[in-house]
Design a protein around this motif. Structure first.
Motif, PDB file in Angstrom:
ATOM      1  N   SER A 194       0.821  -1.211   0.000  1.00 22.45           N
ATOM      2  CA  SER A 194       0.000   0.000   0.000  1.00 22.45           C
ATOM      3  C   SER A 194       0.851   1.256   0.000  1.00 22.45           C
ATOM      4  N   GLU A 195       0.186   2.350  -0.320  1.00 13.28           N
ATOM      5  CA  GLU A 195       0.776   3.678  -0.211  1.00 13.28           C
ATOM      6  C   GLU A 195      -0.189   4.518   0.602  1.00 13.28           C
ATOM      7  N   CYS A 196       0.303   5.169   1.626  1.00 15.08           N
ATOM      8  CA  CYS A 196      -0.540   5.968   2.512  1.00 15.08           C
ATOM      9  C   CYS A 196      -0.244   7.443   2.283  1.00 15.08           C
ATOM     10  N   LEU A 197      -1.210   8.155   1.732  1.00 10.57           N
ATOM     11  CA  LEU A 197      -1.082   9.568   1.414  1.00 10.57           C
ATOM     12  C   LEU A 197      -1.957  10.382   2.359  1.00 10.57           C
ATOM     13  N   SER A 198      -2.016  11.680   2.131  1.00  9.96           N
ATOM     14  CA  SER A 198      -2.879  12.554   2.922  1.00  9.96           C
ATOM     15  C   SER A 198      -3.705  13.414   1.981  1.00  9.96           C
ATOM     16  N   ASP A 199      -4.992  13.637   2.340  1.00  8.74           N
ATOM     17  CA  ASP A 199      -5.811  14.524   1.518  1.00  8.74           C
ATOM     18  C   ASP A 199      -5.597  15.965   1.949  1.00  8.74           C
ATOM     19  N   ARG A 200      -6.364  16.884   1.381  1.00  3.42           N
ATOM     20  CA  ARG A 200      -6.137  18.309   1.647  1.00  3.42           C
ATOM     21  C   ARG A 200      -6.455  18.706   3.078  1.00  3.42           C
ATOM     22  N   GLU A 201      -7.172  17.827   3.803  1.00  2.00           N
ATOM     23  CA  GLU A 201      -7.475  18.107   5.212  1.00  2.00           C
ATOM     24  C   GLU A 201      -6.570  17.313   6.156  1.00  2.00           C
ATOM     25  N   GLY A 202      -5.606  16.586   5.588  1.00  2.00           N
ATOM     26  CA  GLY A 202      -4.672  15.829   6.403  1.00  2.00           C
ATOM     27  C   GLY A 202      -5.138  14.443   6.780  1.00  2.00           C
ATOM     28  N   SER A 203      -6.294  14.002   6.256  1.00  6.73           N
ATOM     29  CA  SER A 203      -6.782  12.655   6.543  1.00  6.73           C
ATOM     30  C   SER A 203      -6.075  11.644   5.644  1.00  6.73           C
ATOM     31  N   PRO A 204      -5.891  10.412   6.133  1.00  6.23           N
ATOM     32  CA  PRO A 204      -5.168   9.414   5.343  1.00  6.23           C
ATOM     33  C   PRO A 204      -5.952   8.951   4.117  1.00  6.23           C
TER      34      PRO A 204
END
Length: 254
Positions: free
Chosen positions: A230-240
């Motif tokens: 997997s790859e764990c990124l962050s959205d514009r609100e900082g949620s995974p």
């Protein structure tokens, strides 16, 4: 306000112990997401908390455990095949409190519950004529009409499109204002990471991880549990945001 605690909590079916949680502590209110692979024990945990499955151990929420009338439970893939109207179905959510006649206040509260999910136009429709997603929303409105202390939901967004999923999870997250603890199984890890205050990850009937989404949804935890890379990124609100690239056990062939 004291939260929910489980101690030496287990479920045995036949001779097999299918769920065992030594200790679990959760907040008193908010939205808790239960995640994990298929067959991990998510539904077993929810049914045990709802009192549908027998279990051993100690469970408390506050100073005791809510009475059955204070618990709302919606199982997975439950369908209504009776010739009830949508309004009648939602009213059943407070059947213990209904008298010989339904008051204007009862009708007003049903109307508000339906409007919260954009279902006002369906009030007179028969339940057995609705789609699976529409039924899911009506049944959720029914459970919320009970004003439960504890709301337990097994995949409440499984039959909904993306717009409706976000709408429902936004509404559930807002229930914290009414001192409700919502515990719900979710398959979509990105939506779970965005909306849940806490995540509980179950693996093979055991507690694998618990905590804020950013601490649970990590490669270190996800990859071995789900057998993925997997790859764990962050959205514009900082949620995974979780991006599964491949099944970890299968090599990529060029």
């Amino acid at each position: 306000m004291t939260g929910l605690s489980l101690t030496d909590f287990s479920v045995t079916i036949g001779r097999q112990k299918v769920l065992r949680i030594d200790r679990l502590d959760l907040p008193a209110v908010g939205l808790v997401g239960v995640v994990g692979p298929n067959g991990a024990g998510k539904s077993t945990l929810l049914k045990a908390l709802a009192g549908v499955l027998p279990h051993r151990g100690v469970k408390t929420l506050g100073t005791g455990w809510p009475a059955p009338r204070q618990i709302g439970f919606m199982p997975q893939d439950f369908m209504v095949r009776a010739a009830l109207s949508v309004t009648e179905c939602v009213l059943l959510g407070r059947r213990e409190r209904l008298g010989w006649r339904i008051t204007p206040q009862d009708h007003a509260e049903v109307e508000r519950a339906l409007e919260a999910f954009g279902l006002g136009a369906l009030a007179t429709q028969r339940m057995d004529n609705l789609s699976g997603g529409q039924q899911q929303l009506v049944l959720l409105a029914q459970r919320l009409l009970r004003s439960p202390r504890l709301l337990i939901l097994d995949e409440p967004t499984s039959a909904l499109d993306l717009h409706r999923q976000i709408e429902v999870l936004t509404h559930l997250k807002a229930t914290r204002r009414h001192d409700i603890l919502v515990i719900t199984a979710l398959h979509d890890l990105t939506l779970a990471g965005r909306f849940a205050d806490r995540l509980v990850m179950i693996e093979n009937g055991r507690l694998r991880a618990v905590g804020p989404p950013a601490e649970v949804l990590t490669r270190t935890i996800l990859d071995p549990v789900y057998s993925i890379s997997s790859e764990c990124l962050s959205d514009r609100e900082g949620s995974p945001v979780i991006v599964p690239h491949r099944v970890a056990s299968l090599p990529i062939r060029g």
